[in-house]
Motif scaffolding. Structure first.
Motif, short mmCIF file in Angstrom:
data_model
loop_
_atom_site.label_atom_id
_atom_site.label_comp_id
_atom_site.label_asym_id
_atom_site.label_seq_id
_atom_site.Cartn_x
_atom_site.Cartn_y
_atom_site.Cartn_z
N ALA A 168 0.82 -1.21 0.00
CA ALA A 168 0.00 0.00 0.00
C ALA A 168 0.85 1.25 0.00
O ALA A 168 0.36 2.34 -0.29
N GLY A 169 2.14 1.12 0.35
CA GLY A 169 3.03 2.27 0.28
C GLY A 169 2.93 3.23 1.44
O GLY A 169 3.43 4.35 1.36
N LEU A 170 2.29 2.81 2.54
CA LEU A 170 2.22 3.68 3.71
C LEU A 170 3.59 3.73 4.38
O LEU A 170 4.35 2.76 4.36
N THR A 171 3.91 4.86 4.98
CA THR A 171 5.14 4.97 5.75
C THR A 171 4.98 4.24 7.07
O THR A 171 3.86 3.92 7.50
N THR A 172 6.10 3.97 7.74
CA THR A 172 6.02 3.30 9.03
C THR A 172 5.18 4.10 10.04
O THR A 172 4.36 3.51 10.74
N PRO A 173 5.33 5.43 10.14
CA PRO A 173 4.45 6.18 11.04
C PRO A 173 2.97 6.05 10.67
O PRO A 173 2.11 5.99 11.54
N GLU A 174 2.67 6.02 9.36
CA GLU A 174 1.27 5.86 8.94
C GLU A 174 0.72 4.50 9.34
O GLU A 174 -0.43 4.37 9.77
N SER A 213 -8.78 -6.92 6.14
CA SER A 213 -8.49 -6.34 7.45
C SER A 213 -8.12 -4.87 7.32
O SER A 213 -8.53 -4.03 8.15
N VAL A 214 -7.35 -4.55 6.29
CA VAL A 214 -7.02 -3.15 6.02
C VAL A 214 -8.29 -2.36 5.75
O VAL A 214 -8.51 -1.27 6.29
N PHE A 215 -9.17 -2.93 4.91
CA PHE A 215 -10.41 -2.23 4.56
C PHE A 215 -11.31 -2.05 5.79
O PHE A 215 -11.90 -0.98 5.98
N THR A 216 -11.41 -3.09 6.61
CA THR A 216 -12.30 -3.03 7.77
C THR A 216 -11.89 -1.91 8.73
O THR A 216 -12.73 -1.18 9.25
N GLU A 217 -10.58 -1.76 8.94
CA GLU A 217 -10.11 -0.69 9.81
C GLU A 217 -10.41 0.67 9.18
O GLU A 217 -10.68 1.65 9.89
N ARG A 251 -11.56 5.67 8.41
CA ARG A 251 -10.22 6.00 7.94
C ARG A 251 -10.23 5.82 6.43
O ARG A 251 -9.91 4.75 5.90
N LEU A 252 -10.68 6.85 5.72
CA LEU A 252 -10.88 6.71 4.28
C LEU A 252 -9.59 6.38 3.55
O LEU A 252 -9.60 5.71 2.52
N ASP A 253 -8.45 6.86 4.08
CA ASP A 253 -7.18 6.57 3.42
C ASP A 253 -6.92 5.07 3.40
O ASP A 253 -6.50 4.50 2.39
N LEU A 254 -7.19 4.39 4.53
CA LEU A 254 -6.96 2.95 4.58
C LEU A 254 -7.96 2.20 3.69
O LEU A 254 -7.59 1.25 2.99
N ALA A 255 -9.22 2.61 3.73
CA ALA A 255 -10.22 1.95 2.90
C ALA A 255 -9.86 2.06 1.42
O ALA A 255 -9.99 1.09 0.66
N GLU A 256 -9.39 3.22 1.02
CA GLU A 256 -9.04 3.41 -0.39
C GLU A 256 -7.78 2.65 -0.78
O GLU A 256 -7.66 2.16 -1.90
N GLU A 257 -6.82 2.52 0.16
CA GLU A 257 -5.65 1.69 -0.11
C GLU A 257 -6.06 0.23 -0.28
O GLU A 257 -5.54 -0.48 -1.15
N ILE A 291 -5.66 -4.48 -7.73
CA ILE A 291 -4.44 -5.13 -8.21
C ILE A 291 -4.62 -6.64 -8.20
O ILE A 291 -4.29 -7.33 -9.18
N LEU A 292 -5.13 -7.17 -7.09
CA LEU A 292 -5.34 -8.62 -7.01
C LEU A 292 -6.30 -9.09 -8.10
O LEU A 292 -6.11 -10.16 -8.70
N ARG A 293 -7.34 -8.33 -8.34
CA ARG A 293 -8.32 -8.71 -9.37
C ARG A 293 -7.67 -8.76 -10.73
O ARG A 293 -7.93 -9.67 -11.54
#
Length: 419
Positions: free
Chosen positions: A142-148, A199-203, A215-221, A228-230
């Motif tokens: 997803a490319g999130l930084t460690t703090p994110e 799990s990412v989407f649920t959070e 957390r729209l950023d996580l849902a969109e990631e 990508i998987l599809r």
């Protein structure tokens, strides 16, 4: 090269290119060199080079290819400086090649081989702890930084950094292969990959705690990862089911909160604010997920979500069909949580007494003891039946278990309305 850009526009171009290409860049580098740390370092150095060169030379016509070429050169330079490191990685590379060749190039971009599917299965390997799998997927794919990532898990950045290092070390020391499982392994391993993405989407859909409901950023990631998987696994029906479920759920995002961030329940939502394009896309995937074999849990949940999204209001929703689909879901993956959702659907079909009877039958389930939605569902049905004292007790328990401020505020309002 394109024409020269201002520093600000170049920085945005670098950020956009890196966000789009990060997963492919890391996956290709890991496949080539066999090490996540080296891949991340080389990718970061390529970004630094882009920030230095693109303001002078202009943004390249194929930024992903430029970043890949630069990152590979930086990785080779490091290996030339550190022979011990190079020898160890050479062994890993041999093992990786034995595991199988790289997949064909993705027709979608830059003629670069797309090894992201291998990285999905590496990050979601069952040898890794469940939280570590999600953290590593967020960091690498997803490319999130460690703090994110740390914020997503509500832990200090240092704690998350250690968790990610632990996961990488586990991959290295356990010699977890960087490869897509064979056909005989895929049915066993794919659910783990899908669970990580979900799990990412649920959070993102319903934050576990904090000042905001979503957390729209996580849902969109998670949606991006699902797409990508599809694309990489078009024949897997449960991949289509997961993507459909996320699309049909995320389509309601704008209507789930009010102007001040307050929680808006499904039956109170302005359905004109739902994303119809996203609903259409999700509905088109539901038949794909449900045909060609026994249905999977994501496909069935997507079908339930589609019935909600296609109805003009709550009363016109096809509750008998939703209850029937929950019967199917309980047969596939029986769980107290599914039973709670089914009880709510039964209440909508047969009345609050019928739904409450089902909830009361679940009272002894240990998994529901601290499950907030169970307490909320009991409170709502008790209130509808006029059993206000019991409803107040259930609302107070739900408030204790609520994770976010909007949930607590909403429940307090519901509690006060009983008096």
């Amino acid at each position: 090269m394109d024409e020269q850009h201002t520093d600000g526009s170049v920085t945005l171009s670098v950020a956009a290119a890196f966000r789009e290409e990060r997963g492919r860049l890391l996956a290709a580098l890991v496949h080539r060199f066999g090490d996540l740390d080296l891949a991340e370092d080389a990718a970061s150095e390529a970004i630094e080079a882009a920030l230095a060169r693109w303001p002078v030379d202009g943004v390249p016509s194929r930024p992903g290819a430029w970043l890949m070429t630069t990152a590979r050169r930086r990785a080779v330079d490091r290996l030339r400086r550190d022979r011990t490191y190079a020898d160890r990685l050479a062994l890993l590379a041999v093992e990786s090649q034995r595991a199988g060749p790289a997949p064909a190039a993705d027709a979608g971009g830059d003629d670069l081989p797309d090894e992201r599917l291998q990285l999905f299965f590496t990050c979601a390997h069952p040898a890794l702890a469940a939280d570590d799998r999600v953290a590593l997927t967020l960091r690498c794919l997803a490319g999130l930084t460690t703090p994110e990532v740390a914020r997503a898990f509500l832990v200090p950045t240092a704690t998350m950094a250690k968790r990610i290092v632990r996961a990488k070390n586990k991959i290295r020391t356990a010699r977890i292969p960087f490869r897509v499982p064979g056909r005989d392994e895929l049915p066993q391993r794919l659910p783990g990959v899908l669970q990580v993405v979900y799990s990412v989407f649920t959070e993102g859909y319903s934050a576990s705690s904090g000042p905001q409901l979503q957390r729209l950023d996580l849902a969109e990631e998670a949606l991006r990862l699902g797409r990508i998987l599809r694309r990489l696994l078009p024949a897997e029906r449960e991949v289509a089911g997961l993507l459909a479920l996320m699309l049909l759920t995320h389509a309601r995002r704008d209507a789930r909160t009010g102007a001040d961030g307050e929680l808006v329940l499904l039956h109170e939502q302005d359905r004109h604010r739902w994303d119809r394009d996203m609903i259409d896309e999700g509905c088109a995937l539901v038949p794909v997920a449900l045909t060609g074999g026994p249905p999977g849990p994501y496909g069935v949940q997507a079908a339930i979500a589609a019935l909600h999204d296609e109805a003009s209001d709550v009363t016109s929703t096809d509750w008998p069909q939703i209850v029937a689909l929950y019967d199917v879901l309980m047969a596939i993956t029986p769980s107290p949580v599914v039973a709670v959702n089914q009880a709510v659907a039964v209440a909508m079909r047969d009345g609050p007494a019928a739904g409450l009877a089902r909830l009361d039958a679940l009272a002894g389930e240990p998994l529901l003891r601290d499950y907030g939605p169970y307490a909320v569902a009991r409170a709502e049905l008790l209130a509808r039946l006029g059993r206000y004292a019991e409803a107040a007790t259930a609302y107070r328990r739900a408030i204790e278990l609520a994770g976010t401020d909007p949930e607590r505020t909403h429940l307090h309002t519901r509690l006060q309305a009983l008096y």
